[in-house]
Structure formats: structure tokens, C-alpha cells
Design a protein around this motif. Sequence first.
Motif, PDB file in Angstrom:
ATOM      1  N   ALA A   1       0.844  -1.181   0.000  1.00  0.00           N
ATOM      2  CA  ALA A   1       0.000   0.000   0.000  1.00  0.00           C
ATOM      3  C   ALA A   1       0.883   1.235   0.000  1.00  0.00           C
ATOM      4  CB  ALA A   1      -0.892   0.012   1.218  1.00  0.00           C
ATOM      5  N   PHE A   2       0.404   2.320  -0.569  1.00  0.00           N
ATOM      6  CA  PHE A   2       1.163   3.566  -0.565  1.00  0.00           C
ATOM      7  C   PHE A   2       0.411   4.583   0.266  1.00  0.00           C
ATOM      8  CE2 PHE A   2      -1.688   5.781  -3.360  1.00  0.00           C
ATOM      9  CZ  PHE A   2      -2.227   4.769  -4.131  1.00  0.00           C
ATOM     10  N   TYR A   3       1.132   5.275   1.091  1.00  0.00           N
ATOM     11  CA  TYR A   3       0.499   6.274   1.940  1.00  0.00           C
ATOM     12  C   TYR A   3       1.303   7.559   2.019  1.00  0.00           C
ATOM     13  CZ  TYR A   3      -2.583   2.544   3.276  1.00  0.00           C
ATOM     14  OH  TYR A   3      -3.497   1.539   3.239  1.00  0.00           O
ATOM     15  N   LYS A  35      -8.360   8.005  -9.396  1.00  0.00           N
ATOM     16  CA  LYS A  35      -9.123   6.764  -9.517  1.00  0.00           C
ATOM     17  C   LYS A  35      -9.319   6.444 -10.991  1.00  0.00           C
ATOM     18  CE  LYS A  35     -11.681   7.417  -5.256  1.00  0.00           C
ATOM     19  NZ  LYS A  35     -11.897   6.278  -4.427  1.00  0.00           N
ATOM     20  N   LEU A  36      -9.401   5.167 -11.275  1.00  0.00           N
ATOM     21  CA  LEU A  36      -9.649   4.709 -12.631  1.00  0.00           C
ATOM     22  C   LEU A  36     -11.006   5.235 -13.097  1.00  0.00           C
ATOM     23  CD1 LEU A  36      -8.251   2.886 -14.713  1.00  0.00           C
ATOM     24  CD2 LEU A  36      -9.564   0.985 -13.776  1.00  0.00           C
ATOM     25  N   GLN A  78      -7.152   3.429  -5.364  1.00  0.00           N
ATOM     26  CA  GLN A  78      -6.447   4.628  -5.811  1.00  0.00           C
ATOM     27  C   GLN A  78      -5.270   4.211  -6.671  1.00  0.00           C
ATOM     28  OE1 GLN A  78      -5.423   6.579  -2.082  1.00  0.00           O
ATOM     29  NE2 GLN A  78      -7.005   8.097  -2.482  1.00  0.00           N
ATOM     30  N   ILE A  79      -4.920   5.101  -7.592  1.00  0.00           N
ATOM     31  CA  ILE A  79      -3.785   4.873  -8.488  1.00  0.00           C
ATOM     32  C   ILE A  79      -2.916   6.121  -8.460  1.00  0.00           C
ATOM     33  CG2 ILE A  79      -3.074   4.488 -10.881  1.00  0.00           C
ATOM     34  CD1 ILE A  79      -5.840   3.105 -11.284  1.00  0.00           C
ATOM     35  N   ASN A 100      -3.281   1.061  -4.969  1.00  0.00           N
ATOM     36  CA  ASN A 100      -3.743   0.735  -3.624  1.00  0.00           C
ATOM     37  C   ASN A 100      -5.025  -0.055  -3.812  1.00  0.00           C
ATOM     38  OD1 ASN A 100      -4.319   0.595  -0.932  1.00  0.00           O
ATOM     39  ND2 ASN A 100      -4.892   2.741  -0.717  1.00  0.00           N
ATOM     40  N   CYS A 101      -4.947  -1.364  -3.572  1.00  0.00           N
ATOM     41  CA  CYS A 101      -6.100  -2.235  -3.765  1.00  0.00           C
ATOM     42  C   CYS A 101      -6.939  -2.300  -2.498  1.00  0.00           C
ATOM     43  CB  CYS A 101      -5.652  -3.637  -4.154  1.00  0.00           C
ATOM     44  SG  CYS A 101      -4.969  -3.685  -5.808  1.00  0.00           S
TER      45      CYS A 101
END
Length: 109
Positions: A1-3, A35-36, A78-79, A100-101
Amino acid sequence: AFYSIFSMSDSNVITPYVSFKTAMESVYNVQIIGKLNPSNPVLHREGYFSFSLIDKEDSAMNVICNGVKPANFEKADQIVVQGSYNTNKAIFVADKILINCPSKYKKAN
């Protein structure tokens, strides 16, 4: 995850998340969180893939990335795309993508 709110760019300068509008005005690599876009399909081609991303200001832009699409890409909450805007092709060219899934460990309601 990215934060992280910031990351290091190729020039070792910390860059914040920006909008597509800011990316279009920048001559440097930037990063955009979004977001996609569900109304546009992810397109797969030999050696790259492309998609539409909606940034934090609700602006959509087409993004292209060389390489293989990350697993679970379409399910990402999120992308983050890191790269630059190509004015000749009117597209954001991503050098790096972080996703981020959704967590399978989210608390049930």
C-alpha cells in the motif's frame, strides 16, 4: 500500500501530488493520485497499456504506461501515476504506477 504524500522524483526532489492541470504546465516529472475512470476501458497493447484516470480535482485524462499492467489494476481504490504530460500527443506518460487495492481485511459493517 502507498500512503506517502510525497515521493522522490528522478532529480531527487520531493514532489507532491498534483492535478492534471498542473502536470500540463510542468516541464518536470510529477505524480498524480486518482481513480480509474469507470466509463473508459483499460486498453492492452503489445508493450504498453492505457487508461483514463480521474484526478483529485475530478479532471480525467488518458494515461499510457509501457510494460505490463499491474495485477488487480481494475480493482484499485487509488492509483498514483508518476511521469509527465506529452503536449504533442495530449496524454500523460507514466514512468511508474502505484496502486492501492481494497483490503480483504476491512472491517465488516
